[in-house]
Design an enzyme around this catalytic site. Structure first.
Site, mmCIF file in Angstrom:
data_model
loop_
_atom_site.group_PDB
_atom_site.id
_atom_site.type_symbol
_atom_site.label_atom_id
_atom_site.label_comp_id
_atom_site.label_asym_id
_atom_site.label_seq_id
_atom_site.Cartn_x
_atom_site.Cartn_y
_atom_site.Cartn_z
ATOM 1 N N PRO A 2 41.454 36.200 31.850
ATOM 2 C CA PRO A 2 42.416 35.284 31.238
ATOM 3 C C PRO A 2 43.620 36.040 30.682
ATOM 4 O O PRO A 2 43.462 37.026 29.965
ATOM 5 C CB PRO A 2 41.602 34.628 30.109
ATOM 6 C CG PRO A 2 40.188 34.755 30.546
ATOM 7 C CD PRO A 2 40.104 36.066 31.271
ATOM 8 N N GLU A 3 44.812 35.586 31.058
ATOM 9 C CA GLU A 3 46.037 36.196 30.563
ATOM 10 C C GLU A 3 46.630 35.296 29.486
ATOM 11 O O GLU A 3 45.992 34.340 29.053
ATOM 12 C CB GLU A 3 46.981 36.430 31.739
ATOM 13 C CG GLU A 3 46.360 37.341 32.802
ATOM 14 C CD GLU A 3 47.213 37.558 34.034
ATOM 15 O OE1 GLU A 3 48.406 37.181 34.014
ATOM 16 O OE2 GLU A 3 46.697 38.097 35.024
ATOM 17 N N HIS A 93 23.585 32.733 29.841
ATOM 18 C CA HIS A 93 24.725 33.589 29.501
ATOM 19 C C HIS A 93 25.425 33.170 28.212
ATOM 20 O O HIS A 93 26.569 33.556 27.976
ATOM 21 C CB HIS A 93 25.750 33.633 30.635
ATOM 22 C CG HIS A 93 25.185 34.052 31.958
ATOM 23 N ND1 HIS A 93 24.584 35.276 32.156
ATOM 24 C CD2 HIS A 93 25.111 33.391 33.142
ATOM 25 C CE1 HIS A 93 24.175 35.372 33.410
ATOM 26 N NE2 HIS A 93 24.479 34.246 34.028
ATOM 27 N N ARG A 112 29.933 38.005 32.668
ATOM 28 C CA ARG A 112 30.136 39.441 32.890
ATOM 29 C C ARG A 112 29.810 40.289 31.656
ATOM 30 O O ARG A 112 29.700 41.511 31.755
ATOM 31 C CB ARG A 112 31.588 39.693 33.327
ATOM 32 C CG ARG A 112 32.006 38.961 34.594
ATOM 33 C CD ARG A 112 31.342 39.509 35.831
ATOM 34 N NE ARG A 112 31.802 40.853 36.124
ATOM 35 C CZ ARG A 112 32.914 41.111 36.808
ATOM 36 N NH1 ARG A 112 33.671 40.125 37.271
ATOM 37 N NH2 ARG A 112 33.264 42.359 37.043
ATOM 38 N N ARG A 155 62.612 53.808 29.844
ATOM 39 C CA ARG A 155 61.351 54.392 30.316
ATOM 40 C C ARG A 155 61.435 54.667 31.813
ATOM 41 O O ARG A 155 61.928 53.848 32.588
ATOM 42 C CB ARG A 155 60.201 53.442 30.030
ATOM 43 C CG ARG A 155 60.203 52.920 28.605
ATOM 44 C CD ARG A 155 59.065 53.493 27.822
ATOM 45 N NE ARG A 155 59.220 53.187 26.411
ATOM 46 C CZ ARG A 155 58.863 54.003 25.441
ATOM 47 N NH1 ARG A 155 58.368 55.177 25.734
ATOM 48 N NH2 ARG A 155 58.998 53.667 24.177
#
Length: 282
Positions: A2-3, A93, A112, A155
């Site tokens: 998830p972002e 889970h 996971r 950068r």
């Protein structure tokens, strides 16, 4: 994983589901999810009697703001929250259960098992890891062009891994970097220092636009993402670049190419995002 848009979607649904609920006790079925404090008994004891005042977000982290403590939760790959009745069967889970005094339960499931939880006294959460070194928040008013340029303009790193680095800008994962770079017309392997002021402004706008549209769509459900109410996101139907290898670019018709940049699968249009501009002068 998830972002930012997915975590923001979860945050919003959790605010609808759990704000105002008081924790009676907590059950932990998988100890390694809890990072701080190290003792599970202490974690459960400190949360007992706490009321959730709001659920906030910092980058990809959820912050459960309570009376005296802040629970910092990272969903990682497949962590998810759901509100249940105490009599509902415990699903496989399910690793942490917050039992509320009203008979409902907030359950954390993680196939996971990569998710993490840190508990801090209120006011200390930003002073220690994992939040201490996080960079600019792209959905806040402080994320203006000048701040963005100051963070990355000089950068020599390639722009894609720089945008993925949470110490500079938070929450923009692989999907949304690809989408934002395409919208700005910038090749993912351009060095950040080669970008002109105009390009940086275009990239800043592309990030804000992409993330905003993704949040409106409820995030992206590529594999298993659902929000706190079990609903999938819909932004995957709006992808212009990510996951479209070999398909025609919506802007020019050229086949989309896929490569590996900084260890991540990366999609770009060879015509709309030419690498030959890498040595552009300011």
């Amino acid at each position: 994983m998830p972002e930012l848009p997915e975590v923001e979607t979860v945050r919003r649904t959790l605010n609808e589901l759990v704000v105002g609920k008081k924790i009676d006790h907590v059950t932990v079925h998988l100890k390694r999810i809890i990072i701080k404090p190290e003792e599970i008994g202490e974690f459960c004891l400190l949360l007992s009697g706490e009321t959730i005042g709001s659920v906030e977000r910092r980058g990809k982290f959820l912050l459960f703001m309570m009376d005296d403590y802040v629970l910092v939760s990272h969903l990682r790959m497949e962590g998810r929250y759901g509100l249940y009745d105490a009599l509902d069967p415990l699903e496989k889970h399910t690793h942490v259960v917050f039992h509320f005094t009203d008979g409902s339960e907030l359950r954390y499931k993680d196939v996971r098992q990569f998710g993490t939880m840190h508990l801090f006294p209120k006011g200390r959460e930003l002073e220690e890891q994992p939040l201490k070194k996080l960079g600019l928040e792209p959905m806040e008013d402080t994320f203006h062009v000048a701040a963005f340029r100051a963070a990355i303009a000089h950068r020599s790193t390639k722009i894609k891994p720089l945008l993925l680095n949470q110490e500079y800008i938070v929450g923009i994962g692989n999907i949304y970097v690809d989408e934002s770079l395409f919208l700005a017309g910038i090749h993912p392997e351009r060095e950040a220092s080669s970008l002109t002021a105009k390009e940086l402004a275009a990239l800043h706008a592309a990030i804000v636009k992409t993330l905003g549209e993704a949040i409106t769509a409820g995030g992206s459900s590529i594999k298993s993402f659902v929000n706190g109410q079990g609903e999938i996101g819909m932004f995957q139907h709006q992808f212009k670049m990510y996951g479209r290898k070999g398909e025609p670019c919506y802007s020019c018709g050229q086949p989309i190419e896929k490569s590996v940049v900084a260890g991540r699968g990366t999609h770009h249009c060879p015509k709309c995002q030419p690498l030959k501009l890498a040595k552009a002068k300011k």
